[in-house]
Design a protein around this motif. Structure first.
Motif, PDB file in Angstrom:
ATOM      1  N   TYR A 170      37.261  35.310  39.223  1.00  0.00           N
ATOM      2  CA  TYR A 170      35.922  34.708  39.206  1.00  0.00           C
ATOM      3  C   TYR A 170      34.853  35.748  39.524  1.00  0.00           C
ATOM      4  O   TYR A 170      33.781  35.768  38.915  1.00  0.00           O
ATOM      5  CB  TYR A 170      35.862  33.565  40.221  1.00  0.00           C
ATOM      6  N   HIS A 171      35.119  36.610  40.464  1.00  0.00           N
ATOM      7  CA  HIS A 171      34.091  37.517  40.976  1.00  0.00           C
ATOM      8  C   HIS A 171      33.808  38.693  40.051  1.00  0.00           C
ATOM      9  O   HIS A 171      32.686  39.222  40.045  1.00  0.00           O
ATOM     10  CB  HIS A 171      34.487  38.023  42.361  1.00  0.00           C
ATOM     11  N   ASP A 172      34.800  39.130  39.272  1.00  0.00           N
ATOM     12  CA  ASP A 172      34.598  40.284  38.412  1.00  0.00           C
ATOM     13  C   ASP A 172      34.882  40.021  36.933  1.00  0.00           C
ATOM     14  O   ASP A 172      34.823  40.939  36.113  1.00  0.00           O
ATOM     15  CB  ASP A 172      35.430  41.479  38.892  1.00  0.00           C
ATOM     16  N   GLY A 173      35.208  38.770  36.583  1.00  0.00           N
ATOM     17  CA  GLY A 173      35.437  38.440  35.183  1.00  0.00           C
ATOM     18  C   GLY A 173      36.637  39.133  34.577  1.00  0.00           C
ATOM     19  O   GLY A 173      36.648  39.467  33.387  1.00  0.00           O
ATOM     20  N   ARG A 174      37.668  39.351  35.369  1.00  0.00           N
ATOM     21  CA  ARG A 174      38.841  40.106  34.916  1.00  0.00           C
ATOM     22  C   ARG A 174      40.046  39.186  34.709  1.00  0.00           C
ATOM     23  O   ARG A 174      40.280  38.251  35.493  1.00  0.00           O
ATOM     24  CB  ARG A 174      39.179  41.185  35.935  1.00  0.00           C
ATOM     25  N   VAL A 175      40.803  39.457  33.670  1.00  0.00           N
ATOM     26  CA  VAL A 175      42.094  38.818  33.428  1.00  0.00           C
ATOM     27  C   VAL A 175      43.166  39.875  33.650  1.00  0.00           C
ATOM     28  O   VAL A 175      43.117  40.956  33.041  1.00  0.00           O
ATOM     29  CB  VAL A 175      42.191  38.254  32.003  1.00  0.00           C
ATOM     30  N   THR A 176      44.113  39.580  34.535  1.00  0.00           N
ATOM     31  CA  THR A 176      45.129  40.563  34.906  1.00  0.00           C
ATOM     32  C   THR A 176      46.519  39.998  34.655  1.00  0.00           C
ATOM     33  O   THR A 176      46.788  38.827  34.925  1.00  0.00           O
ATOM     34  CB  THR A 176      44.998  40.960  36.387  1.00  0.00           C
TER      35      THR A 176
ATOM     36  N   GLY B  61      41.400  44.714  40.825  1.00  0.00           N
ATOM     37  CA  GLY B  61      40.008  44.275  40.796  1.00  0.00           C
ATOM     38  C   GLY B  61      39.701  43.481  42.045  1.00  0.00           C
ATOM     39  O   GLY B  61      40.410  43.553  43.046  1.00  0.00           O
ATOM     40  N   MET B  62      38.612  42.682  41.986  1.00  0.00           N
ATOM     41  CA  MET B  62      38.258  41.837  43.116  1.00  0.00           C
ATOM     42  C   MET B  62      39.232  40.665  43.224  1.00  0.00           C
ATOM     43  O   MET B  62      40.028  40.420  42.313  1.00  0.00           O
ATOM     44  CB  MET B  62      36.825  41.340  42.950  1.00  0.00           C
ATOM     45  N   ARG B  63      39.162  39.923  44.351  1.00  0.00           N
ATOM     46  CA  ARG B  63      40.144  38.857  44.584  1.00  0.00           C
ATOM     47  C   ARG B  63      40.118  37.825  43.458  1.00  0.00           C
ATOM     48  O   ARG B  63      39.077  37.531  42.875  1.00  0.00           O
ATOM     49  CB  ARG B  63      39.933  38.194  45.945  1.00  0.00           C
ATOM     50  N   GLY B  64      41.291  37.283  43.146  1.00  0.00           N
ATOM     51  CA  GLY B  64      41.428  36.354  42.037  1.00  0.00           C
ATOM     52  C   GLY B  64      41.021  34.935  42.383  1.00  0.00           C
ATOM     53  O   GLY B  64      40.652  34.617  43.518  1.00  0.00           O
ATOM     54  N   ASP B  65      41.108  34.081  41.361  1.00  0.00           N
ATOM     55  CA  ASP B  65      40.655  32.694  41.494  1.00  0.00           C
ATOM     56  C   ASP B  65      41.664  31.697  40.941  1.00  0.00           C
ATOM     57  O   ASP B  65      41.651  30.541  41.329  1.00  0.00           O
ATOM     58  CB  ASP B  65      39.319  32.542  40.752  1.00  0.00           C
TER      59      ASP B  65
END
Length: 352
Positions: free
Chosen positions: A104-110, A84-88
């Protein structure tokens, strides 16, 4: 031999910084001495593995792994894409099985697999948060924004703080299959803007930082007979003495004996500390000071709780303040250290 510490400071590298700054730290004087810089693109958040062998970092290309040398210097092992997009935000379990990434940018948990040598493997699981399901009167900024992923102390569950949704989604972690299953949602104060969660060292209490309302929420944490997480709300306390709609609580941390929680506050350009009762989990205002710089993005209390280190993001410096916890104030002790766009700090104890 006396205890030896280093500090790792992650930065944004779109201006003059080139990566992760490594400092020798004297906890008795609060002095930071730069020893090296590890090149990497935009290492905005860092985490050290529980065994102290590896450091993991956000970078534009995804996430990166570093070996920690005996003197604290870093050697890059590898990097990998997170899907996904860069993490936070990052967290890692105590057995170095998985690296957890908040987006933060895509609301993804990886959930990223880790190899035996500490390097980062492939993606095990990825979940995008959705904007549905807000409570009455709630609003979200524009989409899901995961600002923190933190394992519970027993490491059974992962708490994913979503600032955009003002929720904390709680996932059961299946380490064998590499999967996350949502089992609960914590709903902080309405429009609070939940940003971070942390736990007391004894595992009994959880604390949630609400950025928009400048509050800290206290919860009793336990696991019931059905192996389900239980978060019982205890109280909500104000970070600031007086309400200030222009200020925003950005980050918080706990000192090593767990008696105080420290909060960095933007616009106020200061830090506040709250005294914590270890039996009840309750908090009370205990002191504050200004950071002599703009946008205190992150902070760390040095071992022994005599000094606090603060990163002033917009004025490009790191400052150490000598704490007077009983007096309720702190004073700048050493000259500020120039560091471009600092964003995250981790204090690490070296092996003797």
């Amino acid at each position: 031999m006396s205890e030896r510490y280093v500090a790792y400071v992650g930065t944004y590298t779109h201006e003059n910084s080139v990566g992760i700054h490594v400092y020798d730290v004297d906890k008795d004087t609060g002095k930071f001495s730069e020893r090296s810089v590890a090149p990497i693109s935009n290492p905005s958040y860092l985490v050290v593995s529980k065994d102290g062998r590896f450091l993991y970092s956000i970078e534009d290309e995804g996430v990166a792994a570093f070996d920690i040398k005996a003197d604290g210097d870093l050697t890059k092992k590898n990097q990998n894409w997170i899907g996904g997009m860069r993490g936070d935000f990052l967290d890692v379990d105590s057995k170095n099985r998985f690296l957890f990434v908040g987006g933060y940018h895509d609301g993804r948990v990886t959930m990223m697999r880790l190899k035996d040598d500490g390097s980062i493997g492939d993606i095990a699981c990825g979940i995008f948060h959705q904007s549905a399901g807000l409570g009455p009167g709630e609003r979200h900024l524009d989409h899901a924004k995961v600002t923190c992923v933190r394992l519970t102390p027993d490491e059974k569950f992962l708490c994913a703080v979503d600032f955009g949704l003002n929720q904390i989604k709680v996932y059961r972690v299946n380490y064998e299959l590499g999967r996350l299953e949502m089992v609960d949602i914590i709903r902080p104060e309405i429009n609070g803007g939940a940003r971070d969660i942390m736990f007391s060292s004894d595992g009994r209490f959880a604390y949630v930082l609400d950025m928009m309302t400048n509050q800290v929420e206290s919860y009793a944490y336990s696991v019931d007979d059905h192996d389900e997480p239980v978060f019982d709300k205890i109280e909500t306390v104000d970070v600031l003495k007086k309400k200030d709609e222009n200020s925003a609580s950005i980050a918080f941390t706990m000192n090593d004996d767990g008696k105080y929680i420290f909060v960095s506050v933007d616009a106020m350009n200061g830090i506040v500390w709250l005294k914590r009762d270890s039996e009840s989990g309750k908090l009370e205002f205990a002191g504050q000071t200004f950071t002599s710089g703009d946008f205190p993005k992150n902070l760390a209390v040095l071992p022994g709780s005599e000094y606090v280190a603060v990163l002033n993001h917009d004025t490009n410096d790191l400052r150490t303040l000598k704490l007077d916890l009983k007096g309720g104030y702190a004073l700048m002790q050493n000259a500020p250290i120039s560091v471009n766009k600092p964003n995250c700090i981790q204090i690490h104890k070296l092996e003797k």
